[in-house]
Write an enzyme that holds these catalytic residues in place. Structure first.
Site, PDB file in Angstrom:
ATOM      1  N   HIS A 119       0.839  -1.198   0.000  1.00 25.61           N
ATOM      2  CA  HIS A 119       0.000   0.000   0.000  1.00 25.61           C
ATOM      3  C   HIS A 119       0.880   1.258   0.000  1.00 25.61           C
ATOM      4  O   HIS A 119       0.688   2.167  -0.820  1.00 25.61           O
ATOM      5  CB  HIS A 119      -0.898  -0.019   1.240  1.00 25.61           C
ATOM      6  CG  HIS A 119      -1.819   1.150   1.342  1.00 25.61           C
ATOM      7  ND1 HIS A 119      -3.117   1.108   0.892  1.00 25.61           N
ATOM      8  CD2 HIS A 119      -1.630   2.403   1.836  1.00 25.61           C
ATOM      9  CE1 HIS A 119      -3.685   2.281   1.105  1.00 25.61           C
ATOM     10  NE2 HIS A 119      -2.800   3.092   1.686  1.00 25.61           N
ATOM     11  N   GLU A 120       1.850   1.287   0.906  1.00 25.07           N
ATOM     12  CA  GLU A 120       2.746   2.441   0.983  1.00 25.07           C
ATOM     13  C   GLU A 120       3.646   2.528  -0.251  1.00 25.07           C
ATOM     14  O   GLU A 120       4.005   3.626  -0.693  1.00 25.07           O
ATOM     15  CB  GLU A 120       3.595   2.358   2.259  1.00 25.07           C
ATOM     16  CG  GLU A 120       2.798   2.440   3.553  1.00 25.07           C
ATOM     17  CD  GLU A 120       2.018   3.741   3.663  1.00 25.07           C
ATOM     18  OE1 GLU A 120       2.504   4.781   3.188  1.00 25.07           O
ATOM     19  OE2 GLU A 120       0.903   3.713   4.230  1.00 25.07           O
TER      20      GLU A 120
ATOM     21  N   HIS B 251       1.945   4.591  -2.958  1.00 21.68           N
ATOM     22  CA  HIS B 251       2.116   6.032  -2.765  1.00 21.68           C
ATOM     23  C   HIS B 251       3.524   6.461  -3.174  1.00 21.68           C
ATOM     24  O   HIS B 251       3.714   7.476  -3.858  1.00 21.68           O
ATOM     25  CB  HIS B 251       1.904   6.402  -1.287  1.00 21.68           C
ATOM     26  CG  HIS B 251       0.505   6.189  -0.791  1.00 21.68           C
ATOM     27  ND1 HIS B 251      -0.609   6.650  -1.461  1.00 21.68           N
ATOM     28  CD2 HIS B 251       0.041   5.583   0.340  1.00 21.68           C
ATOM     29  CE1 HIS B 251      -1.699   6.332  -0.770  1.00 21.68           C
ATOM     30  NE2 HIS B 251      -1.325   5.683   0.322  1.00 21.68           N
TER      31      HIS B 251
END
Length: 344
Positions: free
Chosen positions: A18-19, A22
């Site tokens: 998820h990170e 980004h």
């Protein structure tokens, strides 16, 4: 120990990807990234490359990314007011900012497709008992739903047709069936009942799953991820509108589910990881401040207004969002405690 390792691998990988979503979009868009960390807590090791600090942390549960215009810099000597920094998140165009925020949840869906692809390419699933009729020869012999067939009378069986064929040919004769049940092999002796000249034990059986080629696996993974996502969106919508009972798990429930699934084998753990990634991606898209969906909503509102929200307004929205998340977490934890009878 198995539960702990499985939880760290499954949940930690989901948060890390998820990170990573980004991070990759921020880097590609020219946003200054102060730090990308694997794990949380004190740093075990770190290095700086092209203006970004990469660190490995003590607790291997996911990670985080720090961006200019959204987070404090690692080195305050690098601190530049957002208005004066062309590489700040706030200085980028609306599509870039929306894409950077949305990349986290989307990366979870990408990981779901990757895990599903591995499942279709590498995992074989033997034919499995789905149902057992009451008072049938199968029930009397001890067959249970979830049993997977290994062999009949010493001959390996790899698909449902083989299982059915051997049983049909053995009407009134005792046969020896080897099944796998929760990781252990069990030998069962049964006598098929003669029905219409053919043997019958009285159980339902699922088709076996072979290994699929790469392209077939990727295609099937994309289709199954889409179907699961659509199903979960429908479930969440019905729970929010009160048309379906709220069923959620908190940290205790997730750890328990991961541990139980890990004991059944890696294939089942892969499927659970897929479901958790889809859940994580969708939940992060909910329009709640402090979640990615909340940031997306704020950015759209600011674009419509033609100016950013006042810091006080944004702070209040984030405080409300955090309060809602804490209440949801407490509710989920209460449900977990009740579900596992931990109050008694």
């Amino acid at each position: 120990m198995v539960t702990l390792i499985a939880f760290v691998v499954v949940f930690g990988t989901a948060v890390l990807f998820h990170e990573l979503g980004h991070f990759l979009v921020a880097k590609a868009s020219g946003i200054r990234v102060f730090e990308f960390a694997v794990g949380f807590g004190p740093a075990l090791a770190s290095t700086t490359w092209r203006g970004t600090k990469y660190s490995l942390r003590v607790f291997p549960l996911g990670g985080f990314v720090k961006m200019a215009g959204m987070d404090e810099p690692v080195d305050y000597a690098e601190d530049v007011p957002a208005d004066d920094d062309p590489r700040s998140f706030q200085a980028k165009s609306l599509p870039v900012r929306l894409g950077t925020i949305a990349a986290g949840p989307l990366m979870n869906l990408v990981l779901a497709v990757l895990l599903f692809s591995l499942y279709f390419m590498l995992v074989t699933v033997p034919p499995m008992v789905t149902t057992v009729e009451p008072n049938s020869p199968a029930e009397i012999a001890g067959l249970l739903p979830g049993d997977t067939f290994i062999s009949i009378n010493g001959e390996e069986v790899i698909d449902a047709d083989q299982v059915v064929g051997k049983i049909q040919q053995a009407a009134g004769q005792e046969i020896e069936i080897v099944v796998r049940r929760q990781g252990s092999l069990h030998t069962i002796k049964a006598v098929p009942q003669e029905v219409g000249g053919q043997g019958r034990l009285g159980f339902g059986i699922s088709e076996a799953k072979p290994r699929y080629p790469f392209l077939t696996s990727v295609r099937a993974a994309a289709v199954q991820t889409w179907r699961l996502t659509a199903q979960l969106v429908g479930d969440i919508t019905r729970m929010i509108t009160g048309k379906q009972q709220v069923e959620i798990s908190g940290p205790i429930g997730i750890v328990h589910i991961v541990g139980e699934t890990a004991r059944h084998g890696v294939p089942q753990l892969l499927i659970l990881a897929v479901i958790l990634n889809i859940n994580l991606g969708l939940l992060n898209l909910l329009p709640v401040p402090v979640l990615d969906g909340g940031w997306l909503l704020i950015l759209v509102l600011e674009a419509i207004r033609g100016k950013p929200l006042a810091p006080e307004t944004r702070g209040i929205a984030q405080f409300i969002g955090l309060a809602l998340l804490i209440m949801l977490m407490l509710f989920a934890t209460f449900k977990d405690l009740a579900r596992f009878s931990l109050f008694s």
